[in-house]
Motif scaffolding. Structure first.
Motif, short mmCIF file in Angstrom:
data_model
loop_
_atom_site.label_atom_id
_atom_site.label_comp_id
_atom_site.label_asym_id
_atom_site.label_seq_id
_atom_site.Cartn_x
_atom_site.Cartn_y
_atom_site.Cartn_z
N THR A 286 3.53 2.25 -25.78
CA THR A 286 4.72 2.53 -24.98
C THR A 286 4.34 2.43 -23.52
O THR A 286 3.18 2.60 -23.16
N THR A 287 5.29 2.16 -22.66
CA THR A 287 4.98 2.11 -21.24
C THR A 287 5.84 3.14 -20.51
O THR A 287 7.00 3.31 -20.83
N PRO A 288 5.28 3.81 -19.54
CA PRO A 288 6.07 4.79 -18.80
C PRO A 288 6.90 4.12 -17.71
O PRO A 288 6.66 2.96 -17.37
N TRP A 289 7.84 4.86 -17.18
CA TRP A 289 8.64 4.38 -16.04
C TRP A 289 7.72 4.37 -14.82
O TRP A 289 7.13 5.38 -14.47
N LYS A 290 7.63 3.22 -14.20
CA LYS A 290 6.67 3.06 -13.11
C LYS A 290 7.31 2.33 -11.94
O LYS A 290 8.05 1.37 -12.14
N ILE A 291 7.04 2.79 -10.74
CA ILE A 291 7.45 2.06 -9.54
C ILE A 291 6.18 1.58 -8.86
O ILE A 291 5.29 2.40 -8.56
N GLU A 292 6.08 0.30 -8.66
CA GLU A 292 4.85 -0.24 -8.09
C GLU A 292 5.18 -1.14 -6.91
O GLU A 292 6.02 -2.04 -7.01
N HIS A 293 4.51 -0.91 -5.82
CA HIS A 293 4.70 -1.70 -4.62
C HIS A 293 3.36 -2.30 -4.21
O HIS A 293 2.37 -1.58 -4.09
N ASN A 294 3.34 -3.61 -4.03
CA ASN A 294 2.12 -4.29 -3.58
C ASN A 294 2.42 -5.08 -2.33
O ASN A 294 3.44 -5.75 -2.24
N PHE A 295 1.53 -5.02 -1.38
CA PHE A 295 1.70 -5.76 -0.14
C PHE A 295 0.34 -6.30 0.29
O PHE A 295 -0.68 -5.61 0.18
N MET A 296 0.34 -7.54 0.75
CA MET A 296 -0.90 -8.11 1.24
C MET A 296 -0.62 -9.06 2.40
O MET A 296 0.34 -9.83 2.34
N VAL A 297 -1.37 -8.98 3.46
CA VAL A 297 -1.22 -9.93 4.57
C VAL A 297 -2.62 -10.41 4.98
O VAL A 297 -3.56 -9.62 5.06
N THR A 298 -2.72 -11.72 5.15
CA THR A 298 -4.00 -12.31 5.57
C THR A 298 -3.78 -13.22 6.77
O THR A 298 -2.84 -14.03 6.77
N GLY A 299 -4.60 -13.10 7.76
CA GLY A 299 -4.59 -14.01 8.89
C GLY A 299 -5.99 -14.57 9.05
O GLY A 299 -6.97 -13.85 8.86
N ALA A 300 -6.08 -15.85 9.34
CA ALA A 300 -7.41 -16.46 9.45
C ALA A 300 -7.42 -17.54 10.51
O ALA A 300 -6.40 -18.20 10.76
N LEU A 301 -8.56 -17.70 11.11
CA LEU A 301 -8.75 -18.74 12.11
C LEU A 301 -10.03 -19.49 11.76
O LEU A 301 -11.07 -18.88 11.54
N ARG A 302 -9.89 -20.82 11.63
CA ARG A 302 -11.07 -21.62 11.29
C ARG A 302 -11.29 -22.65 12.39
O ARG A 302 -10.39 -23.47 12.66
N GLY A 303 -12.42 -22.59 13.01
CA GLY A 303 -12.69 -23.48 14.14
C GLY A 303 -13.17 -24.84 13.69
O GLY A 303 -13.62 -25.03 12.57
N LYS A 304 -13.04 -25.81 14.58
CA LYS A 304 -13.59 -27.14 14.29
C LYS A 304 -15.11 -27.09 14.55
O LYS A 304 -15.63 -26.09 15.08
N GLU A 305 -15.78 -28.16 14.18
CA GLU A 305 -17.23 -28.17 14.33
C GLU A 305 -17.60 -28.27 15.80
O GLU A 305 -17.13 -29.15 16.53
N ARG A 306 -18.43 -27.34 16.26
CA ARG A 306 -18.92 -27.35 17.64
C ARG A 306 -20.42 -27.09 17.58
O ARG A 306 -20.85 -26.11 16.97
#
Lengths: 695, 171
Positions: A286-306
């Motif tokens: 059986t499964t119980p009554w569940k409230i689930e909230h998921n949040f994810m944020v990703t920021g990234a910076l990738r430089g060119k070859e120097r």
């Protein structure tokens, strides 16, 4: 809709319709799984590897298409259990309409009275080129049947969804709307003794569902490098409901400077009970009554070859809230927040020296019973106990790989891999003047150095010789467990070779390891609690020779052998000279006392013959495992009965390719000299049959 | 653009500095002095013996299981005493925090006092892995107890509800 493989979103399926069907049943689970998967990838991948999930999918890659209507797949396997899966799919896809009908039947028989069966008849019909050729309209249906049989009883579950479906393209943005009626029938006493057709045992509940999807995982909005997807799903059946809202946005931008910016945000909210327990592995779940909230944020910076180096920086924030509105006292409401900061530095390609390095730092906070104040928690002893699970977790990893490419195809390689997992539990309370805190506070740390010399000669020879050293710490800091704190030194040397000479290919993997441990508090492991620290060693070899005599015949030989022992390190510092006799001290001190040792080896010969579309291979495997344990009272090693004597396994495998598919059959029999049933010809067979064709 | 270049240069510098400077990958040294703990019946076997009116004082696995003890997992096979005890110890290390609840303990027939059989003994093995959600393994067991000066467990047949293997079976 043509058949195509969509793997960029984590599903492998033949139509987008199947995704909808799958989503409708397990929506909540998918949302959680998807976000956790991305989070786990970012956590556990090597810190010097750029996470691929940040990149936008390549929409220019061609997709495999099939035009034949029938697709048949069937497998039958039997060894300790019997497993049979069958699937027939009929697809008719024209300019005017799409018709798709699935027929699935799967059975697993555990051969001990427990069986599970599943039958499915899902399908879809859609008229195309409607609404000024911008959309399609149709109906889809998902009937299923699950039957579980245990020794005493049986359970029958029949879920069914049917309703209209509308697909529409708004500018470049795909839109899909589904709605319909549901029904769920079940019989918890489905066996002959309780009345096979007894109507009193049957129950059924009606319901309804609706879903809207805007965008998808590959379509770019307004021809911009932006992917947006919003899913809304609602379902109610027999008074039980589930609502899911899921949204995600992903973008990647190339700057004029040659650097790139990545941004990814996802949010999901599910509220309700999981519908249709059918498909679960346990009976009566059986499964119980569940409230689930998921949040994810990703920021990234990738430089060119120097200056030969390409840097990158990433930041991820995650939030997971779980609330149980009805049973909050039993199932603790929990909030987990996390932040990850990553740095990377990679050298460009085709340099004499190549380098990749990374550092990842992650902080997680787990807050149980997060909706209540500390005052409320401290007023309830049960909540105080639960709140001991509040945890601050700190995960760090750094990975570096440096390779020098020398003349004559020789390379020197050095790798450093360090990981740290530290947990601390800030909450504590006082009971009867004794303070209570979580006793698991500790650090797990591994610092591994790997050095190797590699030699490659075109596609003829690849040779690697390497050595490794690792320092491991497993420390606990609270008094209840600090005595278990232990560190260990791990050593490994090895060699890998892959050599091709004319028609012969030889591969060998050889390595030896040793691990010696030491307790932090030796006094805890002395005297009455005499327990010296663990020590173990392993020597392993895996040799394979493949000889292609001609285009028809191939002979393969394999020899695997492993020696392993483990025991204790009887260091002087673990002896209590006041309480222990001199004889024990003289016998063991300063030695490695082996308690168990084993030699496991196997020899295998396979002869294969290929005649045009037909392949036949015959093999024979011989295996033996000698396991001995030290009997202290007799001061000698004694063989332990593992239930396995000499194992031999003859096998035969054949495969035939048609124009439209293939059929494969394998049969083998395991003969164990210690098996009392070895002479019974009806036992110990492994059979496998696979059919896969389209027409 | 200058700003991005500056960020990238600083990132490179930070990676180098962080890796060679602080002791990120060294353990803390904030130990509380250890206390020696007494033997604990982690698997709550005493509940079973108490329920059938044969209470005992837990000492260790060696004295709890008879020398001829056999554990049978309906999924994976039969295990001897030594292997099984190693498996239980491994289980306690793997799942440091767990609870086991035995229920439906029928009192066996006392006709033969030297051997008692408990049929259809239900269990729920709950693991708190400190993950957000707990894991629960359930099943039914049949146990045979013999009198050997003390009551000892000599046979245990396990019928797990999960499809892969018994939680008690050595890995």
């Amino acid at each position: 809709m043509k058949l195509k493989s969509q793997t960029d979103n984590g599903y492998s399926t033949i139509t987008d319709r199947s995704i909808v069907r799958f989503f409708s049943r397990y929506a909540g689970l998918i949302v959680v799984f998807e976000l956790l998967l991305i989070f786990c990838i970012s956590l556990f991948a090597q810190s010097n590897v750029w996470p691929e999930y940040l990149s936008l999918p390549d929409t220019t890659a061609p997709t495999a298409a099939s035009t034949v209507p029938f697709h048949v797949k069937s497998t039958f396997l039997t060894s300790d259990i019997l497993k049979n899966t069958n699937s027939i799919t009929y697809i008719r896809d024209t300019n005017k309409y799409l018709f798709e009908q699935h027929l699935d039947y799967n059975v697993t028989n555990y051969l001990n009275g427990v069986q599970s069966h599943y039958a499915g008849l899902s399908g879809i019909y859609k008229r195309k080129s409607m609404f000024n050729s911008k959309g399609s309209l149709g109906v889809d249906w998902t009937p299923g049947l699950y039957y579980y049989k245990s020794k005493e009883t049986g359970i029958l579950q029949v879920p069914f969804d049917i309703g209209p479906i509308l697909d529409y393209k708004l500018s470049s943005i795909p839109l899909s709307v589904r709605a319909g009626v549901s029904a769920y029938g079940w019989n918890d006493k489905f066996n002959r003794s309780s009345g096979f057709l007894d109507r009193d045992n049957y129950d059924a509940e009606p319901g309804y569902y609706g879903a809207i999807t805007i965008g998808d995982s590959i379509s770019r909005w307004f021809k911009l490098p932006v992917l947006i997807q919003v899913d809304v799903l609602g379902k109610e059946i027999g008074g039980t409901g589930l609502g899911v809202i899921k949204s995600s946005l992903k973008t990647a931008l190339g700057l004029q400077s040659g650097d790139s910016i990545f941004f990814n945000v996802g949010d999901s909210l599910s509220n309700g009970k999981e519908l249709y327990n059918a498909g679960s592995s346990t009976l009566y779940s059986t499964t119980p009554w569940k409230i689930e909230h998921n949040f994810m944020v990703t920021g990234a910076l990738r430089g060119k070859e120097r200056k030969f180096l390409r840097p990158g920086i990433l930041y991820t924030f995650t939030l997971r809230d779980i609330t149980y509105p009805v049973m909050s006292s039993l199932l603790d409401d929990t909030r987990v927040t996390g932040s990850t900061l990553g740095f990377q530095l990679l050298s460009g390609e085709n340099h004499r020296i190549s380098y990749s390095g990374g550092l990842s730092l992650n902080w997680n906070t787990t807050d149980r019973i997060y909706k209540e104040t500390l005052q409320q928690i401290n007023a309830d002893p049960v909540k105080q106990s639960v709140n001991l699970g509040d945890c601050d977790e700190y995960l760090a990893s750094t990975d570096h790989e440096l390779t020098f490419h020398l003349p004559s195809d020789i390379a020197l390689n050095y790798q450093l891999h360090c990981t740290r997992n530290s947990k601390s539990y800030p909450y504590m309370y006082v009971v009867s003047s004794e303070s209570k805190s979580n006793e698991n506070e500790g650090d797990r740390i591994r610092n591994l150095h790997h050095a190797a010399i590699l030699y490659t000669k075109d596609s003829v020879l690849a040779l690697e010789m390497y050595g490794e050293f690792a320092k491991n710490y497993m420390y606990y800091y609270r008094k209840a467990r600090s005595g278990e704190s232990m560190s260990s030194d791990y050593y490994k040397v090895g060699m890998s070779a892959d050599w091709i000479y004319n028609n012969v290919r030889v591969t060998e993997f050889l390595f030896a390891t040793a691990e010696k441990s030491d307790y932090k508090f030796k006094s805890v492991h002395k005297g009455d609690n005499f327990d010296p620290p663990p020590y173990s060693r392993r020597l392993s070899s895996a040799l394979s020779i493949v000889w292609a005599l001609n285009s028809m015949w191939t002979i393969t030989g394999k020899w695997n052998e492993t020696y392993f022992d483990n025991g204790k390190w009887y260091g002087n510092e673990y002896f209590d000279r006041l309480s222990q006799s001199d004889s024990i001290y003289n016998l063991y001190h300063g030695t490695y006392g082996i308690e168990n040792k084993s030699i496991d080896y196997s020899l295998q010969l396979i002869v294969s013959c290929t005649i045009e579309r037909w392949m036949l291979s015959a093999g024979f495997l011989f295996r033996d495992n000698n396991f001995e344990e030290y009997i202290f009272s007799e001061s000698r090693f004694k063989p332990r009965n593992t239930g396995e004597g000499y194992i031999s396994e003859p096998s035969l495998e054949t495969m035939y390719h048609f124009n439209t598919g293939q059929i494969k059959f394998k049969v083998s029999r395991k003969i164990n000299t210690d098996d009392p049933d070895k002479s019974r010809l009806s036992k110990n067979w492994n059979l496998g049959l696979g059919v896969n064709f389209e027409f | 653009m200058c700003c991005i270049k500056a960020i990238i240069k600083r990132t490179m510098l930070l990676v180098i500095v962080l890796n060679i400077s602080c002791g990120i990958f060294q353990p803390r040294d904030t130990f509380e002095l250890p206390v020696v703990t007494t033997a604990v019946d982690r698997f709550n076997f005493s509940t079973i013996f108490d329920s059938i009116g044969k209470p005992f004082e837990w000492k260790n696995y060696e004295t709890f299981f008879s020398d001829t003890f056999k554990f049978s997992d309906s999924r994976t096979g039969v295990y001897e005493k030594t292997r099984f005890i190693e498996g239980l110890q491994q289980l306690t290390r793997k799942y440091n925090k767990f609870k086991i609840n035995w229920s439906d303990i029928d009192k066996p027939n006392d006709g033969d006092v030297t051997q008692l059989t408990i049929n259809e003994l239900k269990y729920a093995f709950t693991v708190d892995t400190e993950a957000v959600e707990k894991q629960v393994f359930t099943g039914k067991s049949r146990m045979v107890i013999i009198w050997d000066g003390t009551y000892k467990l000599t046979m245990w047949d396990d019928f797990p509800e999960i499809i892969t293997r018994s939680i008690f079976a050595p890995e």
